[in-house]
Design an enzyme around this catalytic site. Structure first.
Site, mmCIF file in Angstrom:
data_model
loop_
_atom_site.group_PDB
_atom_site.id
_atom_site.type_symbol
_atom_site.label_atom_id
_atom_site.label_comp_id
_atom_site.label_asym_id
_atom_site.label_seq_id
_atom_site.Cartn_x
_atom_site.Cartn_y
_atom_site.Cartn_z
ATOM 1 N N LYS A 13 -6.155 -5.756 -0.637
ATOM 2 C CA LYS A 13 -6.818 -7.009 -0.266
ATOM 3 C C LYS A 13 -7.629 -6.848 1.021
ATOM 4 O O LYS A 13 -8.794 -7.219 1.070
ATOM 5 C CB LYS A 13 -5.786 -8.126 -0.023
ATOM 6 N N ARG A 88 0.244 -17.620 0.549
ATOM 7 C CA ARG A 88 1.246 -16.752 -0.073
ATOM 8 C C ARG A 88 2.327 -17.568 -0.774
ATOM 9 O O ARG A 88 3.238 -16.980 -1.370
ATOM 10 C CB ARG A 88 1.894 -15.875 0.998
ATOM 11 N N ARG A 123 0.243 4.368 4.218
ATOM 12 C CA ARG A 123 -0.670 3.520 4.980
ATOM 13 C C ARG A 123 -0.447 3.704 6.484
ATOM 14 O O ARG A 123 0.678 3.817 6.941
ATOM 15 C CB ARG A 123 -0.421 2.059 4.583
ATOM 16 N N ARG A 156 3.089 0.770 10.161
ATOM 17 C CA ARG A 156 3.585 -0.585 10.396
ATOM 18 C C ARG A 156 5.084 -0.639 10.150
ATOM 19 O O ARG A 156 5.563 -0.051 9.191
ATOM 20 C CB ARG A 156 2.887 -1.567 9.434
ATOM 21 N N ARG A 167 9.367 -6.865 0.405
ATOM 22 C CA ARG A 167 8.038 -7.490 0.395
ATOM 23 C C ARG A 167 7.538 -7.665 -1.038
ATOM 24 O O ARG A 167 6.904 -8.654 -1.367
ATOM 25 C CB ARG A 167 7.057 -6.657 1.216
HETATM 26 P P1 AMP Z 1 -0.181 -8.694 5.651
HETATM 27 O O1 AMP Z 1 -0.881 -8.014 6.774
HETATM 28 O O2 AMP Z 1 -1.068 -9.659 4.915
HETATM 29 O O3 AMP Z 1 0.517 -7.728 4.725
HETATM 30 O O4 AMP Z 1 0.969 -9.598 6.316
HETATM 31 C C1 AMP Z 1 2.026 -8.993 7.030
HETATM 32 C C2 AMP Z 1 3.181 -9.948 7.159
HETATM 33 O O5 AMP Z 1 2.774 -11.127 7.865
HETATM 34 C C3 AMP Z 1 3.752 -10.469 5.838
HETATM 35 O O6 AMP Z 1 4.670 -9.576 5.242
HETATM 36 C C4 AMP Z 1 4.414 -11.771 6.303
HETATM 37 O O7 AMP Z 1 5.623 -11.508 6.971
HETATM 38 C C5 AMP Z 1 3.417 -12.284 7.341
HETATM 39 N N1 AMP Z 1 2.394 -13.148 6.705
HETATM 40 C C6 AMP Z 1 1.059 -12.897 6.583
HETATM 41 N N2 AMP Z 1 0.428 -13.890 5.941
HETATM 42 C C7 AMP Z 1 1.397 -14.803 5.634
HETATM 43 C C8 AMP Z 1 1.394 -16.051 4.949
HETATM 44 N N3 AMP Z 1 0.264 -16.563 4.425
HETATM 45 N N4 AMP Z 1 2.582 -16.696 4.817
HETATM 46 C C9 AMP Z 1 3.709 -16.212 5.336
HETATM 47 N N5 AMP Z 1 3.788 -15.037 5.975
HETATM 48 C C10 AMP Z 1 2.649 -14.328 6.142
#
Ligand code: AMP
Length: 213
Positions: A13, A88, A123, A156, A167
């Site tokens: 994404k 999400r 990653r 990360r 996840r």
């Molecule tokens: P990402 O970088 O999009 O993979 O997001 C990393 C982490 O941030 C996720 O695993 C969640 O813990 C948190 N996070 C990001 N976006 C959201 C969202 N829309 N709702 C809830 N948690 C989020």
């Protein structure tokens, strides 16, 4: 144009959102990146989010909805934006509806779980500027060093193998139902994630062009 990217963690994404952002000159907004920035700056929000993120859980809806509300009123969102990683949950999608934000297209990048597990393990992220890389699919010119700023690459905390499984479970349980939510609105555009980033980009652009008509 208002676009959204759906897909499992590691589906691509963020990578595709970056390309589409440059091509159409609209900002890509990643709640994950905004939360990581808050964590790096040690803000109250960052401290609140850290335990959820590091454990592979979702940050509570009210927190991320607040972040997105604040971000979408900025000037650079006037001509459209790309949402990467928000919503999400169905509650978050309903919050967008309540804000009267209607998406033109929702690109869902489809990647099988076993491929996701392989991808997330490789990653890497620049600890300084946040640029993302992959040891196989998007390597840096010099191993371990960011191409853009020379910062050191890190893994990360939530890309560690023990967190990846949670996840994915969270994705299937809480985020995947959004595909039906947006299919019912007639805006869902599934894209099969390819091995090569540029091949996924070609399919993504084709899907977006079909929206633009
Ligand atoms: P990402 O970088 O999009 O993979 O997001 C990393 C982490 O941030 C996720 O695993 C969640 O813990 C948190 N996070 C990001 N976006 C959201 C969202 N829309 N709702 C809830 N948690 C989020």
């Amino acid at each position: 144009m208002k676009l959204m990217f759906l897909g499992a963690p590691g589906a691509g994404k963020g990578t595709q959102a970056e390309v589409v952002s440059e091509r159409y000159n609209i900002p890509a907004i990643s709640t994950g990146a905004l939360l990581r920035e808050a964590m790096a700056n040690g803000t109250e929000l960052g401290m609140k989010a850290k335990s959820y993120i590091d454990g592979g859980a979702l940050v509570p809806d009210d927190v991320v909805i607040g972040i997105i509300k604040e971000r979408l009123v900025a000037d650079d969102c006037k001509n459209g934006f790309i949402l990467d990683g928000f919503p999400r949950t169905v509650a978050q999608a309903k919050a967008l509806d309540e804000m009267d934000i209607k998406m033109d297209g929702v690109v869902s990048i489809e990647v099988e779980d076993d491929a996701i597990i392989r991808r997330l393990g490789g990653r890497r992220l620049c600890g300084k500027c946040g640029s993302s890389y992959h040891v196989d699919y998007k390597p840096t010119a010099v191993a371990g060093v960011c191409d853009k700023c020379g910062g050191e690459l890190i893994t990360r905390a939530d890309d560690k193998p023990e967190v990846i499984k949670s996840r994915l479970d969270v994705y299937h349980e809480q985020t995947e139902p959004l595909k039906d939510f947006y299919a019912a609105k007639g805006v869902l555009k599934p894209v099969i994630g390819q091995e090569k980033i540029e091949d996924t980009t070609a399919l993504t652009i084709a899907a977006i062009e079909s929206i633009r008509g």
